[in-house]
Design a protein around this motif. Structure first.
Motif, PDB file in Angstrom:
ATOM      1  N   GLU A  59       0.830  -1.206   0.000  1.00 10.50           N
ATOM      2  CA  GLU A  59       0.000   0.000   0.000  1.00 10.50           C
ATOM      3  C   GLU A  59       0.870   1.264   0.000  1.00 10.50           C
ATOM      4  O   GLU A  59       0.640   2.196  -0.764  1.00 10.50           O
ATOM      5  CB  GLU A  59      -0.859  -0.067   1.264  1.00 10.50           C
ATOM      6  N   GLU A  60       1.889   1.288   0.860  1.00  6.87           N
ATOM      7  CA  GLU A  60       2.723   2.489   0.960  1.00  6.87           C
ATOM      8  C   GLU A  60       3.637   2.649  -0.254  1.00  6.87           C
ATOM      9  O   GLU A  60       3.863   3.764  -0.727  1.00  6.87           O
ATOM     10  CB  GLU A  60       3.492   2.490   2.298  1.00  6.87           C
ATOM     11  N   ALA A  61       4.120   1.522  -0.781  1.00  7.66           N
ATOM     12  CA  ALA A  61       5.020   1.580  -1.948  1.00  7.66           C
ATOM     13  C   ALA A  61       4.287   2.060  -3.196  1.00  7.66           C
ATOM     14  O   ALA A  61       4.891   2.607  -4.120  1.00  7.66           O
ATOM     15  CB  ALA A  61       5.636   0.204  -2.210  1.00  7.66           C
ATOM     16  N   VAL A  88       9.871  -2.330  -3.369  1.00  2.00           N
ATOM     17  CA  VAL A  88       9.789  -2.477  -1.919  1.00  2.00           C
ATOM     18  C   VAL A  88      10.221  -3.897  -1.561  1.00  2.00           C
ATOM     19  O   VAL A  88       9.827  -4.865  -2.214  1.00  2.00           O
ATOM     20  CB  VAL A  88       8.377  -2.146  -1.371  1.00  2.00           C
ATOM     21  N   ASN A  89      11.095  -3.995  -0.561  1.00  2.00           N
ATOM     22  CA  ASN A  89      11.547  -5.298  -0.079  1.00  2.00           C
ATOM     23  C   ASN A  89      10.830  -5.635   1.226  1.00  2.00           C
ATOM     24  O   ASN A  89      10.831  -4.838   2.157  1.00  2.00           O
ATOM     25  CB  ASN A  89      13.059  -5.281   0.154  1.00  2.00           C
ATOM     26  N   GLU A 117       6.100  -6.727 -10.096  1.00  2.00           N
ATOM     27  CA  GLU A 117       7.536  -6.532 -10.354  1.00  2.00           C
ATOM     28  C   GLU A 117       8.171  -5.594  -9.334  1.00  2.00           C
ATOM     29  O   GLU A 117       9.381  -5.545  -9.201  1.00  2.00           O
ATOM     30  CB  GLU A 117       7.761  -5.970 -11.765  1.00  2.00           C
ATOM     31  N   ARG A 118       7.345  -4.818  -8.635  1.00  2.00           N
ATOM     32  CA  ARG A 118       7.901  -3.886  -7.658  1.00  2.00           C
ATOM     33  C   ARG A 118       8.042  -4.488  -6.264  1.00  2.00           C
ATOM     34  O   ARG A 118       8.562  -3.845  -5.359  1.00  2.00           O
ATOM     35  CB  ARG A 118       7.030  -2.614  -7.603  1.00  2.00           C
ATOM     36  N   LEU A 119       7.586  -5.718  -6.104  1.00  2.00           N
ATOM     37  CA  LEU A 119       7.697  -6.371  -4.793  1.00  2.00           C
ATOM     38  C   LEU A 119       8.825  -7.406  -4.797  1.00  2.00           C
ATOM     39  O   LEU A 119       8.860  -8.301  -5.633  1.00  2.00           O
ATOM     40  CB  LEU A 119       6.367  -7.067  -4.436  1.00  2.00           C
ATOM     41  N   GLY A 140       5.433 -12.611 -10.786  1.00  2.00           N
ATOM     42  CA  GLY A 140       6.258 -11.531 -11.309  1.00  2.00           C
ATOM     43  C   GLY A 140       7.085 -10.853 -10.220  1.00  2.00           C
ATOM     44  O   GLY A 140       7.865  -9.944 -10.500  1.00  2.00           O
ATOM     45  N   CYS A 141       6.909 -11.292  -8.989  1.00  5.22           N
ATOM     46  CA  CYS A 141       7.690 -10.735  -7.875  1.00  5.22           C
ATOM     47  C   CYS A 141       9.089 -11.344  -7.899  1.00  5.22           C
ATOM     48  O   CYS A 141       9.310 -12.397  -8.483  1.00  5.22           O
ATOM     49  CB  CYS A 141       7.039 -11.067  -6.533  1.00  5.22           C
TER      50      CYS A 141
END
Ligand code: C2E
Ligand code: CA
Ligand code: CA
Ligand code: CA
Length: 276
Positions: free
Chosen positions: A99-101, A110-111, A140-142, A169-170
């Motif tokens: 949510e924050e990312a 975000v990791n 892809e962003r996680l 896709g993570c």
């Protein structure tokens, strides 16, 4: 000798009792922590070792207990794992981090740290799917962070769970590499995107330890040949950053580039990039 032993037993008993009692109270408080809104995530930047641009933020859990004050993750995470409270807490972390990312620039990942107990839960994959759907964050962003300890329990279940997340896709990073059970077999079988070199090696190398230097060199070479990236953890000084860069690590994380910060402060960095 028997008497002495008995006396010793008595002398230590109250101490043991106190720490068990403290642990019990901490567990009671931990059970209520999410409901009382005592948890929040802080975010620590991970930078590209050459450009020094922020490529990701690692979400790090913070607990400010009404009853116990600030409790360090080094203390409450193991307790949460032992009591399985890490399952609901971890679910909250996954949701909150996504949510924050979602509010950060598109190129910043975000990791999220995931404990073995959480990963091995049958619902883990759905949990990730739901966190992504609820937030609208691109998979892809996680990047999920796991340690080698996930392979100690049920290696094939762990592997399946990670492959499911990768199929969304993570990406998956191998955290604290070199400090635990070495899972070279699993490095071959699983496509980790990043290997995180533990701070102990960074510190060792900076203090002139030939062994630490050799280990970092070996990890960087192995990662390169397997098409994985490396992140050096716990870089605290300009000298350490320079050394790590010269050793060929792709990414750097540590107090030198930024301490874990509240969500609003991470957000503010993007509107005021000169602060990076
Ligand atoms: P970790 O995943 O290895 O996280 C890195 C730790 O190193 C963090 O400690 C961070 O604050 C600290 N650190 C970063 N840069 C430096 C540096 O330059 N010098 C030094 N001395 N330390 C640095 P933190 O936040 O206390 O977290 C400790 C551990 O607790 C984490 O280690 C992770 O294993 C666990 N943890 C934290 N948040 C979560 C979470 O949401 N879920 C799970 N399962 N575990 C978490
Ligand atoms: Ca981590
Ligand atoms: Ca780590
Ligand atoms: Ca660690």
């Amino acid at each position: 000798a028997k008497d002495a032993g008995g006396a010793e037993h008595h002398r230590f008993e109250p101490v043991l009792h106190a720490s068990a009692e403290e642990r019990r109270q901490l567990e009671v408080a931990l059970r209520k922590a999410l409901g009382r809104d005592e948890m929040e995530l802080h975010y620590q930047p991970v930078v590209d070792s050459r450009s020094e641009a922020v490529v990701s933020f690692e979400a790090l859990l913070r607990w400010n207990s009404i009853d116990h004050g600030f409790v360090s993750p080094g203390k409450f995470i193991p307790l949460a794992e032992d009591t399985r409270l890490i399952v609901p807490i971890g679910r909250w972390v996954m949701r909150k981090a996504c949510e924050e990312a979602r509010n950060w620039p598109e190129h910043v990942k975000v990791n999220v740290n995931v404990s073995p107990e959480q990963l091995l839960e049958p619902g883990f994959h759905e949990e990730v799917v739901e966190a992504l759907a609820a937030s609208g964050l691109r998979p892809e962003r996680l990047e999920v962070e796991v340690t080698e300890s996930i392979f100690l329990r049920d290696a094939s279940v762990a592997r399946n769970a990670l492959e499911q997340v990768m199929s969304l896709g993570c990406s998956v990073a191998l955290d604290d590499f070199g400090t635990g059970y070495s899972s070279l077999g699993y490095i071959r079988k699983l496509r980790f995107s990043t290997i995180k070199v533990d701070r102990t090696f960074v510190q060792g190398a900076a203090q002139g330890s030939a062994e630490s230097l050799a280990i970092i060199n070996a990890v960087v070479a192995m990662a390169k040949s397997l098409d994985m990236a490396t992140t050096a953890e716990g870089v605290e000084t300009a000298e350490e950053a320079e050394l790590i860069r010269n050793l060929g690590c792709d990414k750097i994380q540590g107090y030198y580039f930024g301490r874990p910060m509240a969500s609003q402060d991470a957000q503010r960095l993007f509107s005021n990039p000169s602060k990076l």
